[in-house]
Structures are given as C-alpha cells and as structure tokens.
Design a protein around this motif. Structure first.
Motif, PDB file in Angstrom:
ATOM      1  N   ASP A  66      -3.784   2.168   5.918  1.00  0.00           N
ATOM      2  CA  ASP A  66      -2.824   2.210   4.807  1.00  0.00           C
ATOM      3  C   ASP A  66      -3.484   2.594   3.477  1.00  0.00           C
ATOM      4  N   SER A  86       0.816  -1.221   0.000  1.00  0.00           N
ATOM      5  CA  SER A  86       0.000   0.000   0.000  1.00  0.00           C
ATOM      6  C   SER A  86       0.846   1.265   0.000  1.00  0.00           C
ATOM      7  N   GLY A 130       5.192   3.051  -0.626  1.00  0.00           N
ATOM      8  CA  GLY A 130       6.615   2.914  -0.906  1.00  0.00           C
ATOM      9  C   GLY A 130       6.963   1.934  -2.021  1.00  0.00           C
ATOM     10  N   GLY A 136      19.423   0.570  -1.699  1.00  0.00           N
ATOM     11  CA  GLY A 136      20.124   1.511  -0.829  1.00  0.00           C
ATOM     12  C   GLY A 136      19.094   2.440  -0.209  1.00  0.00           C
ATOM     13  N   SER A 155      18.170  -5.400   1.877  1.00  0.00           N
ATOM     14  CA  SER A 155      18.657  -4.026   2.062  1.00  0.00           C
ATOM     15  C   SER A 155      20.172  -4.056   1.935  1.00  0.00           C
ATOM     16  N   ILE A 198       9.776  -3.338   8.352  1.00  0.00           N
ATOM     17  CA  ILE A 198       9.757  -2.186   9.258  1.00  0.00           C
ATOM     18  C   ILE A 198      11.171  -1.944   9.790  1.00  0.00           C
ATOM     19  N   LYS A 254      17.881  -8.493   7.792  1.00  0.00           N
ATOM     20  CA  LYS A 254      18.222  -8.455   6.369  1.00  0.00           C
ATOM     21  C   LYS A 254      19.369  -9.418   6.056  1.00  0.00           C
TER      22      LYS A 254
HETATM   23  P1  NAI Z   1       7.186   1.649   3.667  1.00  0.00           P
HETATM   24  O1  NAI Z   1       7.113   1.910   5.128  1.00  0.00           O
HETATM   25  O2  NAI Z   1       6.589   2.623   2.739  1.00  0.00           O
HETATM   26  O3  NAI Z   1       6.546   0.237   3.303  1.00  0.00           O
HETATM   27  C1  NAI Z   1       6.522  -0.854   4.139  1.00  0.00           C
HETATM   28  C2  NAI Z   1       5.152  -1.483   4.011  1.00  0.00           C
HETATM   29  O4  NAI Z   1       5.111  -2.684   4.772  1.00  0.00           O
HETATM   30  C3  NAI Z   1       4.038  -0.573   4.550  1.00  0.00           C
HETATM   31  O5  NAI Z   1       3.018  -0.517   3.590  1.00  0.00           O
HETATM   32  C4  NAI Z   1       3.563  -1.282   5.803  1.00  0.00           C
HETATM   33  O6  NAI Z   1       2.193  -1.107   6.090  1.00  0.00           O
HETATM   34  C5  NAI Z   1       3.864  -2.731   5.441  1.00  0.00           C
HETATM   35  N1  NAI Z   1       3.979  -3.579   6.624  1.00  0.00           N
HETATM   36  C6  NAI Z   1       4.675  -3.335   7.756  1.00  0.00           C
HETATM   37  N2  NAI Z   1       4.527  -4.363   8.620  1.00  0.00           N
HETATM   38  C7  NAI Z   1       3.725  -5.267   7.995  1.00  0.00           C
HETATM   39  C8  NAI Z   1       3.197  -6.514   8.363  1.00  0.00           C
HETATM   40  N3  NAI Z   1       3.472  -7.063   9.554  1.00  0.00           N
HETATM   41  N4  NAI Z   1       2.412  -7.171   7.484  1.00  0.00           N
HETATM   42  C9  NAI Z   1       2.116  -6.628   6.279  1.00  0.00           C
HETATM   43  N5  NAI Z   1       2.585  -5.443   5.879  1.00  0.00           N
HETATM   44  C10 NAI Z   1       3.368  -4.770   6.733  1.00  0.00           C
HETATM   45  O7  NAI Z   1       8.729   1.426   3.369  1.00  0.00           O
HETATM   46  P2  NAI Z   1       9.485   0.899   2.067  1.00  0.00           P
HETATM   47  O8  NAI Z   1      10.693   1.699   1.939  1.00  0.00           O
HETATM   48  O9  NAI Z   1       8.561   0.818   0.929  1.00  0.00           O
HETATM   49  O10 NAI Z   1       9.929  -0.557   2.531  1.00  0.00           O
HETATM   50  C11 NAI Z   1       9.658  -1.727   1.777  1.00  0.00           C
HETATM   51  C12 NAI Z   1      10.774  -2.726   2.012  1.00  0.00           C
HETATM   52  O11 NAI Z   1      11.980  -2.216   1.461  1.00  0.00           O
HETATM   53  C13 NAI Z   1      11.074  -3.034   3.478  1.00  0.00           C
HETATM   54  O12 NAI Z   1      11.325  -4.410   3.622  1.00  0.00           O
HETATM   55  C14 NAI Z   1      12.328  -2.226   3.744  1.00  0.00           C
HETATM   56  O13 NAI Z   1      13.115  -2.778   4.772  1.00  0.00           O
HETATM   57  C15 NAI Z   1      13.016  -2.342   2.393  1.00  0.00           C
HETATM   58  N6  NAI Z   1      14.027  -1.335   2.150  1.00  0.00           N
HETATM   59  C16 NAI Z   1      13.697  -0.008   2.002  1.00  0.00           C
HETATM   60  C17 NAI Z   1      14.688   0.926   1.766  1.00  0.00           C
HETATM   61  C18 NAI Z   1      14.399   2.372   1.599  1.00  0.00           C
HETATM   62  O14 NAI Z   1      15.337   3.179   1.604  1.00  0.00           O
HETATM   63  N7  NAI Z   1      13.146   2.786   1.436  1.00  0.00           N
HETATM   64  C19 NAI Z   1      16.094   0.537   1.697  1.00  0.00           C
HETATM   65  C20 NAI Z   1      16.329  -0.872   1.863  1.00  0.00           C
HETATM   66  C21 NAI Z   1      15.328  -1.763   2.072  1.00  0.00           C
END
Ligand code: NAI
Length: 261
Positions: A43, A16, A18, A189, A145, A95, A162
């Motif tokens: 979300d 939902s 990112g 990154g 990551s 997270i 990770k």
């Molecule tokens: P974000 O916070 O926008 O997205 C994370 C999503 O995961 C959110 O929609 C959230 O509601 C969902 N979520 C969290 N806990 C959950 C659960 N227990 N069950 C189902 N959904 C859950 O952040 P982003 O950046 O899009 O992160 C996505 C992935 O990318 C993560 O695994 C993060 O660790 C990884 N990542 C992100 C980086 C960045 O710079 N944005 C860099 C490296 C890795």
C-alpha cells in the motif's frame, strides 16, 4: 480550517489510499498528529507520510488489519505511545466485491463483515476505552456509505456491513454521550478512489453512476475529508449519532429530479 484540531491526535484506518489518505492529509493540514494505518507494505504508506511531512505536518505509520482484535489494539497503543493520547478515531478501512448473493461464499461474507463492521466496532471500542480511562472528550467517526440506506444487489455483504455501522454508530453515540464522547457516521456516495477505479475506467459504467447523482459528478476524496474534519472539530461539539450524507444528492430519489413522479 478548524483551530480546535491543532495538536489533536488522530488515527485513521486504511489511510494509505483513497478517502483515508485524504482524511489523513486534511488532519495534518489542520495541525493534528496523524496515525496512518495501512494493511500491507504494498500500500506504500510511506508516500502519505512523506507528502504530509513535506508540507510540514506530523504523521506516523502503523501496519494493522482492522478485522483482527490484537492489531486494532496495537494501532491505538501505537497512537498513545507515539503521541501520548488519542483524541479522534476514524474507522475508514473497508472493502467491497461484486458477487451475486446465490454465489456469495461464507468466506466472502465474513471477510467483508469482519473488515467493514467488526473493524469499526473494534476501532470504536479501543478508542472509547482509552478516552474513558483518560477522561478525554474525544470523537469517533465511522465510514459508512449511501448503501446503509440504498439496497445494492450483488453487494449484500457490503450493504449489510454499512447498515450495521449505522446502528453501531447510533448506539455508541447514545451509550457514551454522557461521557462527552461523540460518535458519528459519514455516508459517502460515489467518490473517485481506488475502490471504484475498475468501474470508472469504463466510461459507460461511470456515466451510469453519474446518472444517479443529482449534482452530476463523482465526488472528490477531499470533499469527504472536509466532512470528517468538521465532525471532529469543536464546530460540531453538539453533534452526535448522526449520519452525514456526502453524496451529491444520491439518496434523494434522483429519479424524481426535474419534477418527475
Ligand atoms: P480504497 O480501496 O482506496 O481504501 C480502502 C483502504 O482500506 C485501503 O487503503 C485498504 O488497504 C484498506 N484496508 C482494506 N482492508 C483493510 C484491513 N483489513 N485493515 C486495514 N486496512 C484495510 O477505497 P476508499 O474509497 O478510500 O474506501 C474507504 C472507505 O470509504 C471504505 O470503508 C468504503 O466502503 C467507504 N466508501 C467509499 C465510497 C467510494 O465511492 N469511494 C463510497 C462509500 C463508502
């Protein structure tokens, strides 16, 4: 564009916002049928579904907490019941929270490990079970990551989760290669998503991050979605067990840039 993705059924966790949102949108543009997993109604997953449908794509949403076994089973079942099968599982939900390790409670440790690492395990296992049962030469993509490689003080739980995903991916790739199921890993990154919103709202903190990126800019979610689409496509048919770093060079020792050292 990858014609091999047309008509494929793809589930994306944490879709939902990112990266997950950009990945869901990219697969929909490729003509795939997309299952958008989200955690809570706050979300607003319907916004992603509406955007996809407005552009003529196909998507459905399903609530589920990836750290809960029954929820992950439900997500995979939903894909199968809605679209008839599951070809690609993207374990993206994750997270992070900054906490010095001497203050890191077991509850905080467990929450991050259960969401990031156990979530990827459960999603992989349920998807692979379906693929084996139906002789599907499918594909699992885990979202790791750069911190599977770069140590990160105050984020011990995140870095550990990770690092775990890296070897989970490599082990599953080896375990299921002979069944034609590919399992790969993406290591972004710093990307401009809500997970970094607070940090990037502070221009100095954002500059500190940019200084660590040889290419000199924070990545866009679409740049990660492009990697996921390629890995899922038949263009990557001989690729399994890799980590695809999409980090603007962050893991290439930026302090050595310009001939230093
Ligand atoms: P974000 O916070 O926008 O997205 C994370 C999503 O995961 C959110 O929609 C959230 O509601 C969902 N979520 C969290 N806990 C959950 C659960 N227990 N069950 C189902 N959904 C859950 O952040 P982003 O950046 O899009 O992160 C996505 C992935 O990318 C993560 O695994 C993060 O660790 C990884 N990542 C992100 C980086 C960045 O710079 N944005 C860099 C490296 C890795």
């Amino acid at each position: 564009m990858y014609p091999s993705l047309k008509g494929k059924v793809v589930a994306v966790t944490g879709a939902s916002s990112g990266l997950g949102k950009a990945i869901a949108q990219r697969f929909a543009e490729e003509g795939a049928k997309v299952v958008v997993n989200y955690l809570t109604e706050d979300d607003k997953p319907e916004l992603v579904i509406d955007e996809i449908k407005t552009k003529g794509g196909e998507a459905s949403k399903i609530q589920g907490d990836v750290s809960q076994e029954d929820d992950v089973k439900r997500i995979v079942q939903f894909a199968v019941e809605t679209y008839g099968t599951l070809d690609v599982m993207v374990n993206n939900a994750g997270i992070q929270a900054e906490i010095p390790t001497e203050e890191l409670s077991l509850d905080n440790w467990n929450k991050v490990i259960q969401t990031n690492l156990t979530g990827a395990f459960l999603g992989s296992r349920e998807a692979i079970k379906h693929m084996l049962d139906h002789n599907i030469k499918g594909c699992v993509i885990n979202m790791s990551s750069v911190h599977q490689q770069i140590p990160w003080p105050h984020f011990a739980h995140y870095a550990a989760s990770k690092g775990g995903i890296k070897l989970l991916t490599e082990t599953l790739a080896l375990e299921y290669a002979s069944s034609g199921i590919r399992v790969n890993n993406i290591a972004p990154g710093a990307i401009d998503t809500p997970i970094n919103a607070e940090k990037f709202a502070d221009p100095e903190a954002k500059k500190d991050v940019i200084d660590l990126i040889p290419m000199g800019y924070v990545g866009k979610p679409e740049e990660i979605a492009a990697c996921v689409a390629w890995l899922a496509s038949s263009e990557a048919s001989y690729v399994t067990g890799i980590t695809l770093y999409a980090d603007g060079g962050m893991t290439k020792y930026p302090s050595f840039q310009a001939g230093k050292g």
